[in-house]
Design a protein around this motif. Structure first.
Motif, PDB file in Angstrom:
ATOM      1  N   VAL A 167       0.877  -1.175   0.000  1.00  0.00           N
ATOM      2  CA  VAL A 167       0.000   0.000   0.000  1.00  0.00           C
ATOM      3  C   VAL A 167       0.912   1.222   0.000  1.00  0.00           C
ATOM      4  N   TRP A 168       0.455   2.323  -0.590  1.00  0.00           N
ATOM      5  CA  TRP A 168       1.338   3.467  -0.811  1.00  0.00           C
ATOM      6  C   TRP A 168       1.863   4.019   0.503  1.00  0.00           C
ATOM      7  N   GLN A 169       3.159   4.331   0.520  1.00  0.00           N
ATOM      8  CA  GLN A 169       3.810   4.913   1.686  1.00  0.00           C
ATOM      9  C   GLN A 169       4.481   6.217   1.290  1.00  0.00           C
ATOM     10  N   ASP A 170       4.365   7.221   2.137  1.00  0.00           N
ATOM     11  CA  ASP A 170       5.162   8.428   1.949  1.00  0.00           C
ATOM     12  C   ASP A 170       6.631   8.050   2.145  1.00  0.00           C
ATOM     13  N   PRO A 171       7.510   8.388   1.201  1.00  0.00           N
ATOM     14  CA  PRO A 171       8.907   7.932   1.292  1.00  0.00           C
ATOM     15  C   PRO A 171       9.603   8.336   2.588  1.00  0.00           C
ATOM     16  N   ASP A 172       9.405   9.558   3.046  1.00  0.00           N
ATOM     17  CA  ASP A 172      10.054   9.991   4.290  1.00  0.00           C
ATOM     18  C   ASP A 172       9.503   9.211   5.483  1.00  0.00           C
TER      19      ASP A 172
END
Length: 338
Positions: free
Chosen positions: A53-58
């Motif tokens: 599932v999409w994750q914010d890279p930071d």
């Protein structure tokens, strides 16, 4: 062909998404620490699984370091265990593809966790979320692991791993991959929500009061246990008396797991006690066990370069085991030049 004898080896991992909870600690990390030294142990931060599932890279970078800090602060010793993050060892993804071609769609359709996570929007989920059990199988079998400490909710995935290993060995007429065993034992193998004892403690629960975060300080830990939902009845004479009392049973199980005794022993000690006595005792116990871990995690998170160094060294050691197993897998499958 004679059966191959595989060196006893443990592999397990935690996904870096949403932060560590008491459930991660009691259900996994505490057991990881207890196992190290008795056999070869490999523990991973499974960041490739996080991006199903999409994750914010930071946020993903921070969460990966936080899980590593949780491992280390809880007592995992990089000199005794291999500790790394999954994406630094590319063989995980490579073997995952091989296993995508071994596993059957029907097997994936039976995975209950995908159904639970996807809900009514299955068509909109990533292919990774659907297929991740075969990557999990690769995580385990890449090291020829023989034991996998997991929570009850992951047992089905280890069973799938055994099916994939058996089919690979059968299809290629080899005895190469072992049949790993899930290790599910002790109290609090499934830590429940502090506000609803019928639900698992989750990183994604609506209220922070539902869970104990591994980053909570002593005051917060104590407050959450003292405010945990219970029922009006005192503790019974026997553990069986908690069968229909999920919130009460959960607190007893947590106390048992933190103090390394059985739930039955906890009930014997506190039989007839009210929650005004038991919850403060549980809060004090939890603070004594967990607050030093959260303090050490905070210290480590202030020095991310040191966490990154530990993960990089662990990845080097992991590749030393994984790469020859992957190379032999490619040879068995018939790849040229591997």
């Amino acid at each position: 062909m004679a059966d191959t004898v595989h060196t006893p080896r443990v592999f397990s991992g935690i996904k870096p998404s949403g932060g560590l909870t008491l459930g991660n600690y009691l259900g996994a990390i505490k057991k990881f620490v207890a196992t190290q030294g008795s056999m070869e142990t490999i523990y991973c931060v499974v960041d490739l699984h996080a991006i199903t599932v999409w994750q914010d890279p930071d946020d993903l970078r921070n969460a990966t370091r936080e899980v590593a800090a949780g491992y280390l602060a809880s007592g995992l010793d990089p000199s005794q265990s291999i500790l790394f993050n999954q994406s630094q060892v590319s063989a995980h993804a490579e073997l995952g593809w091989i296993f995508n071609c071994v596993a059957r769609v029907g097997w994936m359709n039976r995975m209950t966790q995908f159904k639970e996570k996807a809900g009514k929007n299955a068509e909109k989920q990533s292919l990774g979320l659907y297929a991740y059990p075969s990557l999990m199988a690769a995580d385990i079998l890449l090291y020829h692991a023989t034991q996998v400490p997991v929570g009850e909710d992951q047992k089905q995935h280890v069973e799938l791993t055994r099916d994939i290993a058996a089919k690979f060995n059968h299809d290629y007429k080899v005895d190469f991959f072992p049949q790993p065993d899930p290790v599910i034992d002790g109290p609090a193998t499934r830590v429940m929500n502090l506000r609803d004892g019928t639900k698992k403690m989750s990183k994604s629960g609506q209220s922070d009061m539902e869970r104990i975060n591994m980053t909570d300080d002593a005051d917060t830990i104590a407050k959450k246990f003292k405010k945990a939902r219970t029922d009006p009845e005192p503790l019974p004479e026997t553990y069986d008396g908690l069968a229909e009392r999920p919130e009460a049973r959960n607190l007893v199980d947590i106390y048992a797991a933190l103090s390394d005794v059985t739930p039955a022993e906890v009930v014997t000690e506190y039989a007839g006690a009210g929650w005004g006595q038991f919850k403060p005792a549980l809060a004090d116990l939890a603070v004594s066990k967990l607050a030093p871990i959260s303090e050490e995690m905070a210290r480590m998170m202030d020095d991310p370069a040191e966490i990154d160094r530990v993960l990089a060294e662990g990845a080097d050691r992991a590749r030393a085991i994984a790469d020859p197993i992957l190379a032999k897998t490619y040879e068995i499958v018939g790849m040229v030049g591997r």
